[in-house]
Design a protein around this motif. Sequence first.
Motif, PDB file in Angstrom:
ATOM      1  N   ASP A 170      -8.266   1.511  -2.743  1.00 24.56           N
ATOM      2  CA  ASP A 170      -7.397   1.408  -3.915  1.00 24.56           C
ATOM      3  C   ASP A 170      -5.930   1.291  -3.499  1.00 24.56           C
ATOM      4  O   ASP A 170      -5.178   0.485  -4.055  1.00 24.56           O
ATOM      5  CB  ASP A 170      -7.581   2.610  -4.842  1.00 24.56           C
ATOM      6  CG  ASP A 170      -8.943   2.618  -5.529  1.00 24.56           C
ATOM      7  OD1 ASP A 170      -9.614   1.563  -5.580  1.00 24.56           O
ATOM      8  OD2 ASP A 170      -9.339   3.704  -6.012  1.00 24.56           O
ATOM      9  N   LEU A 171      -5.524   2.069  -2.494  1.00 24.63           N
ATOM     10  CA  LEU A 171      -4.140   2.008  -2.029  1.00 24.63           C
ATOM     11  C   LEU A 171      -3.826   0.667  -1.372  1.00 24.63           C
ATOM     12  O   LEU A 171      -2.741   0.107  -1.562  1.00 24.63           O
ATOM     13  CB  LEU A 171      -3.859   3.157  -1.060  1.00 24.63           C
ATOM     14  CG  LEU A 171      -3.849   4.551  -1.676  1.00 24.63           C
ATOM     15  CD1 LEU A 171      -3.725   5.617  -0.592  1.00 24.63           C
ATOM     16  CD2 LEU A 171      -2.726   4.673  -2.698  1.00 24.63           C
ATOM     17  N   ALA A 222      -5.349  -2.221  -2.023  1.00 28.22           N
ATOM     18  CA  ALA A 222      -5.323  -3.226  -3.096  1.00 28.22           C
ATOM     19  C   ALA A 222      -4.002  -3.170  -3.861  1.00 28.22           C
ATOM     20  O   ALA A 222      -3.454  -4.208  -4.240  1.00 28.22           O
ATOM     21  CB  ALA A 222      -6.511  -3.035  -4.037  1.00 28.22           C
ATOM     22  N   GLU A 223      -3.474  -1.972  -4.086  1.00 29.58           N
ATOM     23  CA  GLU A 223      -2.189  -1.822  -4.780  1.00 29.58           C
ATOM     24  C   GLU A 223      -1.039  -2.374  -3.944  1.00 29.58           C
ATOM     25  O   GLU A 223      -0.088  -2.939  -4.484  1.00 29.58           O
ATOM     26  CB  GLU A 223      -1.929  -0.347  -5.099  1.00 29.58           C
ATOM     27  CG  GLU A 223      -2.798   0.216  -6.189  1.00 29.58           C
ATOM     28  CD  GLU A 223      -2.654   1.721  -6.327  1.00 29.58           C
ATOM     29  OE1 GLU A 223      -1.652   2.291  -5.822  1.00 29.58           O
ATOM     30  OE2 GLU A 223      -3.538   2.343  -6.931  1.00 29.58           O
ATOM     31  N   ALA A 224      -1.119  -2.205  -2.622  1.00 31.52           N
ATOM     32  CA  ALA A 224      -0.033  -2.643  -1.735  1.00 31.52           C
ATOM     33  C   ALA A 224      -0.114  -4.128  -1.394  1.00 31.52           C
ATOM     34  O   ALA A 224       0.887  -4.736  -1.017  1.00 31.52           O
ATOM     35  CB  ALA A 224      -0.065  -1.820  -0.442  1.00 31.52           C
ATOM     36  N   ARG A 280     -10.306  -8.056  -3.975  1.00 23.54           N
ATOM     37  CA  ARG A 280      -9.140  -7.527  -4.692  1.00 23.54           C
ATOM     38  C   ARG A 280      -7.833  -7.973  -4.025  1.00 23.54           C
ATOM     39  O   ARG A 280      -6.868  -8.341  -4.707  1.00 23.54           O
ATOM     40  CB  ARG A 280      -9.208  -6.003  -4.756  1.00 23.54           C
ATOM     41  CG  ARG A 280     -10.356  -5.501  -5.619  1.00 23.54           C
ATOM     42  CD  ARG A 280     -10.607  -4.012  -5.448  1.00 23.54           C
ATOM     43  NE  ARG A 280      -9.517  -3.202  -5.965  1.00 23.54           N
ATOM     44  CZ  ARG A 280      -9.427  -1.895  -5.773  1.00 23.54           C
ATOM     45  NH1 ARG A 280     -10.355  -1.244  -5.081  1.00 23.54           N
ATOM     46  NH2 ARG A 280      -8.420  -1.217  -6.271  1.00 23.54           N
ATOM     47  N   ALA A 335      -4.791 -10.479  -5.353  1.00 23.08           N
ATOM     48  CA  ALA A 335      -3.395 -10.030  -5.380  1.00 23.08           C
ATOM     49  C   ALA A 335      -2.478 -11.000  -4.632  1.00 23.08           C
ATOM     50  O   ALA A 335      -1.259 -10.814  -4.618  1.00 23.08           O
ATOM     51  CB  ALA A 335      -3.290  -8.633  -4.773  1.00 23.08           C
TER      52      ALA A 335
END
Length: 148
Positions: free
Chosen positions: A56-57, A59-61, A78, A82
Amino acid sequence: MILVDADACPVKEEIYTVAFRHKTPVRLFAGQYLRHPDHPLISMTMAGDAFDAADDLIAEAAGPGMLVITADLPLADRAIKAGAQVMTHRGEALTAANIGGKLATRDLLADLRGGLEGQTLGGPRPFSKSDRSAFLQALDRALRTLGA
């Protein structure tokens, strides 16, 4: 920047070597602390024990201009969505054009394994010297493409 799904990554040393040569920052993501070089280009993010917390981290970054290194296909999907470039630890590029087929194959094999309880289907082939070499070449190419 290189984002690394680091818990089971067998090519961390190779990543450091190429990153130092290209002066490219590396950010490791793992469930808990992993030893890494004490160098300004290397940073570490500990995600904790929650399921998929590191994914999750990452994918967020992830985003345009970044390279994600992972063998986790859902995470790769993912990251691609992005805008990041993605490659496996064997140097295989994962792209919008090939990730759908790879995810479908993964799901099919998971279904087959579920129906064959107690039987061994094997797994990926062992990581070899030629895999390591292919990864180094692919990483160097990817960083040149990103302009690093």
